[in-house]
Design a protein around this motif. Structure first.
Motif, PDB file in Angstrom:
ATOM      1  N   GLU A 422       0.842  -1.194   0.000  1.00 41.47           N
ATOM      2  CA  GLU A 422       0.000   0.000   0.000  1.00 41.47           C
ATOM      3  C   GLU A 422       0.874   1.240   0.000  1.00 41.47           C
ATOM      4  O   GLU A 422       1.851   1.331   0.760  1.00 41.47           O
ATOM      5  N   ASP A 423       0.540   2.202  -0.844  1.00 41.54           N
ATOM      6  CA  ASP A 423       1.244   3.478  -0.873  1.00 41.54           C
ATOM      7  C   ASP A 423       0.827   4.290   0.361  1.00 41.54           C
ATOM      8  O   ASP A 423      -0.306   4.752   0.457  1.00 41.54           O
ATOM      9  N   VAL A 424       1.750   4.428   1.317  1.00 40.02           N
ATOM     10  CA  VAL A 424       1.453   5.146   2.568  1.00 40.02           C
ATOM     11  C   VAL A 424       2.299   6.406   2.683  1.00 40.02           C
ATOM     12  O   VAL A 424       2.564   6.891   3.780  1.00 40.02           O
ATOM     13  N   THR A 425       2.725   6.957   1.542  1.00 36.65           N
ATOM     14  CA  THR A 425       3.566   8.154   1.539  1.00 36.65           C
ATOM     15  C   THR A 425       2.919   9.285   2.322  1.00 36.65           C
ATOM     16  O   THR A 425       3.566   9.934   3.157  1.00 36.65           O
ATOM     17  N   ALA A 426       1.644   9.538   2.065  1.00 37.26           N
ATOM     18  CA  ALA A 426       0.946  10.630   2.747  1.00 37.26           C
ATOM     19  C   ALA A 426       0.731  10.315   4.224  1.00 37.26           C
ATOM     20  O   ALA A 426       0.883  11.185   5.088  1.00 37.26           O
ATOM     21  N   LEU A 427       0.376   9.080   4.535  1.00 42.62           N
ATOM     22  CA  LEU A 427       0.155   8.699   5.931  1.00 42.62           C
ATOM     23  C   LEU A 427       1.416   8.886   6.770  1.00 42.62           C
ATOM     24  O   LEU A 427       1.345   9.171   7.973  1.00 42.62           O
ATOM     25  N   ALA A 428       2.577   8.722   6.142  1.00 40.85           N
ATOM     26  CA  ALA A 428       3.855   8.869   6.840  1.00 40.85           C
ATOM     27  C   ALA A 428       4.373  10.295   6.831  1.00 40.85           C
ATOM     28  O   ALA A 428       5.473  10.564   7.314  1.00 40.85           O
ATOM     29  N   SER A 429       3.598  11.233   6.274  1.00 41.65           N
ATOM     30  CA  SER A 429       3.947  12.656   6.191  1.00 41.65           C
ATOM     31  C   SER A 429       5.097  12.943   5.235  1.00 41.65           C
ATOM     32  O   SER A 429       5.674  14.034   5.259  1.00 41.65           O
ATOM     33  N   LEU A 430       5.441  11.997   4.386  1.00 45.23           N
ATOM     34  CA  LEU A 430       6.522  12.226   3.433  1.00 45.23           C
ATOM     35  C   LEU A 430       6.058  13.042   2.231  1.00 45.23           C
ATOM     36  O   LEU A 430       6.887  13.550   1.471  1.00 45.23           O
ATOM     37  N   ASP A 431       4.758  13.162   2.053  1.00 41.83           N
ATOM     38  CA  ASP A 431       4.257  13.978   0.950  1.00 41.83           C
ATOM     39  C   ASP A 431       4.421  15.467   1.211  1.00 41.83           C
ATOM     40  O   ASP A 431       4.273  16.281   0.307  1.00 41.83           O
ATOM     41  N   LYS A 432       4.728  15.826   2.452  1.00 44.73           N
ATOM     42  CA  LYS A 432       4.884  17.241   2.817  1.00 44.73           C
ATOM     43  C   LYS A 432       6.298  17.758   2.575  1.00 44.73           C
ATOM     44  O   LYS A 432       6.558  18.948   2.754  1.00 44.73           O
ATOM     45  N   LEU A 433       7.216  16.886   2.200  1.00 48.09           N
ATOM     46  CA  LEU A 433       8.585  17.321   1.938  1.00 48.09           C
ATOM     47  C   LEU A 433       8.647  18.184   0.688  1.00 48.09           C
ATOM     48  O   LEU A 433       7.892  17.973  -0.265  1.00 48.09           O
ATOM     49  N   PRO A 434       9.543  19.162   0.652  1.00 49.58           N
ATOM     50  CA  PRO A 434       9.749  19.929  -0.590  1.00 49.58           C
ATOM     51  C   PRO A 434      10.161  18.992  -1.719  1.00 49.58           C
ATOM     52  O   PRO A 434      10.852  17.995  -1.491  1.00 49.58           O
ATOM     53  N   ALA A 435       9.738  19.287  -2.915  1.00 50.16           N
ATOM     54  CA  ALA A 435      10.051  18.439  -4.068  1.00 50.16           C
ATOM     55  C   ALA A 435      11.487  18.666  -4.525  1.00 50.16           C
ATOM     56  O   ALA A 435      11.958  19.809  -4.588  1.00 50.16           O
TER      57      ALA A 435
END
Length: 465
Positions: A422-435
């Protein structure tokens, strides 16, 4: 760069059983851990060197990161590869790596100069191992135009022993992998090489319609249209020197594929390390250890060389891990855009099967360019999860409407214990990192709290921890 099997259930009963199994797995899984970016307070301030436009393929490939306990104090220290640019390299190059010593409480100090890590060049990747069995971890750095071996003298003091060891090499090296292939108690070194580039005769940006254009825009040339280079295997003699056994061992790659990274693991459970090599824009290699100092390349025969539909892919990062805890090591490979990341399920005597789409790892990765990756147990539930660092090689992609951007997100996948993720990138708060456009990734418990932390290389910027 590269242009870097779907299983459909047949019966409703099978679907109901699958959903029931998934529900049980979800119920037993611990909460998704959250990750916090502590790079600035940690003191990771040295920026990776890179040109903005990436007009040449050597400018888009660097670089790696790694962990090392350089003074054996029980705390992990950090290595970041510095990269370079054509102008810098022609002027003598940049320091190939930066070494940060951990002083405690997740704070680090740049001790590169005082540590003796002075070789300049164009750093690409890094690999750490105790090659002389003195209890101190040593550093091997790959690059363009020459690699370097630093022997750890203790207390984070290093000596350049490249020439004495016979590991200087030349050409364009990307990754490197330490492993004791002959089981004599000394780690040996495999170094794949990428493309042949003459720094004084670089292919002109956008000059060739076939090899220097992507999605209709001018980009750097390669790897197509450029000659590849051979790979090297160095046997550790145990006296501080290495012997080139590449051809004798059968791993020299005489056809000169675009070698990216190698990884050692016992893929067939015979007690001897085998070697998997990811190749850009070509079939990957799986070298089976024949236990006599030689290897048999079985990538195609084993099903671990191509995608499920028989396509060569632009492969970058790679790792072995037992995704289903059945005692057999599986393979995960990151790939170029529109060539989704690949999961090869190890079925023992039945070899490997590409289950990328069925595992749900392919879908989120399809538009991205994958690089550094690893299996790691992010939630300590005993099942390996996966993180992928992504980033395009063409900054010019930002000009393409609807195209994959140059700066791309991380991907984090939780293992559902049934060969799906399962893609849990957002659940782990990693989606908030600068690109960023990212490359290398390293994994380790930096503050000794029992949880695995992640270090990422950002092109043209300081690393993220």
């Amino acid at each position: 760069m590269p242009r870097f099997c779907t299983v459909v259930p047949s019966f409703l009963v099978s679907l109901l059983f699958l959903f029931s199994s998934l529900s049980l797995s979800f119920a037993q899984a611990p909460p998704t851990p959250r990750f916090e970016d502590v790079s600035q307070q940690a003191g990771l301030t040295v920026s990776h060197n890179s040109s903005a436009e990436k007009r040449y393929i050597i400018e888009s490939m660097s670089g790696g990161v790694g962990f090392i306990d350089c003074n054996n104090d029980g705390k992990l220290d950090i290595i970041a590869v510095n990269g370079s640019s054509v102008d810098h390299y022609r002027g003598g190059g940049d320091a190939m790596i930066t070494l940060y010593r951990q002083d405690g409480d997740l704070t680090f100090k740049d001790i590169t100069t005082e540590s003796g890590l002075s070789r300049k060049g164009w750093g690409m990747g890094v690999a750490v191992a105790d090659f002389d069995n003195d209890g101190n971890p040593d550093i091997y750095v790959t690059g363009y135009g020459g690699n370097v071996l630093y022997r750890n003298l203790g207390n984070c003091r290093f000596k350049d022993v490249t020439e004495k060891a016979g590991l200087r090499m030349g050409g364009f090296s990307t990754g490197a992998a330490w492993g004791d292939f002959d089981r004599d108690g000394y780690v040996d070194l495999f170094v794949p090489r990428y493309v042949f580039i003459d720094i004084n005769k670089l292919p002109e940006f956008g000059s060739n319609e076939k090899f220097c254009r992507f999605r209709g825009i001018m980009v750097q040339c390669g790897p197509w249209g450029l000659p590849g280079e051979s790979d090297f295997l160095f046997r550790n003699r145990g006296d501080g020197t290495f012997e080139d056994v590449s051809k004798k061992a059968g791993v020299s790659d005489p056809d000169h594929a675009y070698g990216m990274q190698g990884v050692w693991a016992d893929s067939d459970n015979d007690g001897w390390p085998d070697l998997y090599v990811s190749n850009d824009a070509g079939a990957n290699f799986l070298y089976n250890n024949k236990r006599d100092g030689t290897f048999a390349e079985v990538g195609l025969l084993s099903g671990a060389a191509l995608s499920a539909d028989g396509r060569e892919q632009g492969s970058m990062g790679v790792d072995f891990g037992d995704i289903d805890n059945d005692g057999k090591l599986d393979i995960f490979v990151t790939n170029f855009t529109e060539e989704p990341n690949t999961l090869y399920w190890n079925q023992g005597a039945q070899a490997f099967t590409d289950i990328s789409w069925a595992s749900r790892l392919a879908q989120p990765s399809y538009p991205l360019v994958g690089w550094g990756t690893a299996f790691f147990d992010m939630d300590n539930d005993g099942w390996p999860d996966i993180l992928v660092a992504n980033g395009h090689v063409y900054p010019q992609m930002d000009l393409v409407k609807g195209g994959a951007p140059y700066r791309q997100p991380l991907l984090l996948f939780r293992n559902h214990r049934d060969r799906t993720f399962e893609d849990v990138t957002a659940l782990a708060s990693l989606d908030k990192l600068p690109a960023y456009s990212r490359r290398g990734a390293a994994f380790g418990d930096v503050n000794n709290d029992g949880k695995i932390d992640v270090l990422i290389l950002n092109v043209g910027a300081p690393p993220r921890f």
